[in-house]
Design a protein around this motif. Structure first.
Motif, PDB file in Angstrom:
ATOM      1  N   ARG A 223      20.723   0.548  -6.195  1.00 12.77           N
ATOM      2  CA  ARG A 223      21.366   0.226  -7.476  1.00 12.77           C
ATOM      3  C   ARG A 223      20.362  -0.130  -8.562  1.00 12.77           C
ATOM      4  O   ARG A 223      20.743  -0.330  -9.716  1.00 12.77           O
ATOM      5  N   SER A 224      19.107  -0.255  -8.202  1.00 10.96           N
ATOM      6  CA  SER A 224      18.109  -0.810  -9.113  1.00 10.96           C
ATOM      7  C   SER A 224      17.358   0.248  -9.904  1.00 10.96           C
ATOM      8  O   SER A 224      17.244   1.398  -9.479  1.00 10.96           O
ATOM      9  N   SER A 225      16.819  -0.193 -11.016  1.00 14.35           N
ATOM     10  CA  SER A 225      15.846   0.596 -11.766  1.00 14.35           C
ATOM     11  C   SER A 225      14.460   0.180 -11.296  1.00 14.35           C
ATOM     12  O   SER A 225      14.238  -0.992 -10.984  1.00 14.35           O
ATOM     13  N   VAL A 226      13.546   1.137 -11.246  1.00 13.83           N
ATOM     14  CA  VAL A 226      12.158   0.836 -10.893  1.00 13.83           C
ATOM     15  C   VAL A 226      11.287   1.226 -12.075  1.00 13.83           C
ATOM     16  O   VAL A 226      11.393   2.337 -12.602  1.00 13.83           O
ATOM     17  N   LEU A 227      10.447   0.295 -12.492  1.00 13.25           N
ATOM     18  CA  LEU A 227       9.501   0.556 -13.578  1.00 13.25           C
ATOM     19  C   LEU A 227       8.100   0.618 -12.980  1.00 13.25           C
ATOM     20  O   LEU A 227       7.727  -0.236 -12.173  1.00 13.25           O
ATOM     21  N   HIS A 228       7.349   1.648 -13.370  1.00 16.55           N
ATOM     22  CA  HIS A 228       5.942   1.802 -12.967  1.00 16.55           C
ATOM     23  C   HIS A 228       5.122   1.638 -14.227  1.00 16.55           C
ATOM     24  O   HIS A 228       5.237   2.441 -15.156  1.00 16.55           O
TER      25      HIS A 228
ATOM     26  N   ALA B 158       0.840  -1.196   0.000  1.00 10.78           N
ATOM     27  CA  ALA B 158       0.000   0.000   0.000  1.00 10.78           C
ATOM     28  C   ALA B 158       0.875   1.246   0.000  1.00 10.78           C
ATOM     29  O   ALA B 158       1.769   1.384   0.838  1.00 10.78           O
ATOM     30  N   ALA B 159       0.642   2.146  -0.950  1.00  7.82           N
ATOM     31  CA  ALA B 159       1.372   3.415  -1.021  1.00  7.82           C
ATOM     32  C   ALA B 159       0.699   4.327  -2.030  1.00  7.82           C
ATOM     33  O   ALA B 159       0.187   3.859  -3.043  1.00  7.82           O
ATOM     34  N   ASP B 160       0.722   5.619  -1.732  1.00  3.48           N
ATOM     35  CA  ASP B 160       0.133   6.593  -2.652  1.00  3.48           C
ATOM     36  C   ASP B 160       1.148   7.183  -3.629  1.00  3.48           C
ATOM     37  O   ASP B 160       0.770   7.720  -4.657  1.00  3.48           O
ATOM     38  N   ASP B 161       2.439   7.111  -3.274  1.00  3.06           N
ATOM     39  CA  ASP B 161       3.458   7.646  -4.175  1.00  3.06           C
ATOM     40  C   ASP B 161       4.697   6.758  -4.125  1.00  3.06           C
ATOM     41  O   ASP B 161       4.836   5.905  -3.243  1.00  3.06           O
ATOM     42  N   LEU B 162       5.585   6.969  -5.074  1.00  2.00           N
ATOM     43  CA  LEU B 162       6.756   6.109  -5.213  1.00  2.00           C
ATOM     44  C   LEU B 162       7.646   6.164  -3.975  1.00  2.00           C
ATOM     45  O   LEU B 162       8.130   5.129  -3.510  1.00  2.00           O
ATOM     46  N   GLY B 163       7.863   7.334  -3.412  1.00  2.00           N
ATOM     47  CA  GLY B 163       8.720   7.462  -2.235  1.00  2.00           C
ATOM     48  C   GLY B 163       8.187   6.663  -1.063  1.00  2.00           C
ATOM     49  O   GLY B 163       8.944   5.956  -0.381  1.00  2.00           O
ATOM     50  N   THR B 164       6.898   6.760  -0.812  1.00  2.38           N
ATOM     51  CA  THR B 164       6.283   6.004   0.275  1.00  2.38           C
ATOM     52  C   THR B 164       6.407   4.511   0.028  1.00  2.38           C
ATOM     53  O   THR B 164       6.708   3.738   0.937  1.00  2.38           O
ATOM     54  N   LEU B 165       6.208   4.105  -1.211  1.00  5.14           N
ATOM     55  CA  LEU B 165       6.318   2.690  -1.552  1.00  5.14           C
ATOM     56  C   LEU B 165       7.733   2.188  -1.306  1.00  5.14           C
ATOM     57  O   LEU B 165       7.930   1.147  -0.665  1.00  5.14           O
ATOM     58  N   LEU B 166       8.739   2.909  -1.764  1.00  4.63           N
ATOM     59  CA  LEU B 166      10.121   2.479  -1.570  1.00  4.63           C
ATOM     60  C   LEU B 166      10.482   2.434  -0.091  1.00  4.63           C
ATOM     61  O   LEU B 166      11.140   1.494   0.369  1.00  4.63           O
TER      62      LEU B 166
END
Length: 81
Positions: free
Chosen positions: A49-54, A24-32
């Motif tokens: 070190r990773s790439s994140v794809l949305h 559960a998260a509303d934005d990428l920062g919260t999710l990470l």
């Protein structure tokens, strides 16, 4: 709060101890941040070190809203080519 599916690959899956999960998260920062809370320092090192794809698009903006039922992929650097 939005529920997103996070899929982990290679070293990220090993660090998280799973290949996918709902978060559960509303934005990428919260999710990470939530991923680090759930899985600890080893995943935090991998995330740096990773790439994140949305939804298939590379993202870095921690303010980015996470779409409802979004799929995010955590892709660490891969050896070889």
């Amino acid at each position: 709060m939005t529920m997103a599916t996070v899929r982990y690959f290679a070293a990220a899956a090993e660090a998280a101890g799973t290949e996918s999960e709902q978060v559960a998260a509303d934005d990428l920062g919260t999710l990470l941040d939530r991923l680090v809370e759930l899985h600890g320092a080893e995943l935090e090192r991998v995330l740096r070190r990773s790439s994140v794809l949305h939804e298939g698009q590379y993202v870095r903006d921690r303010q980015l809203p996470v779409a409802h039922d979004a799929v995010l992929d955590v892709l660490p650097p891969f050896a070889g080519g």
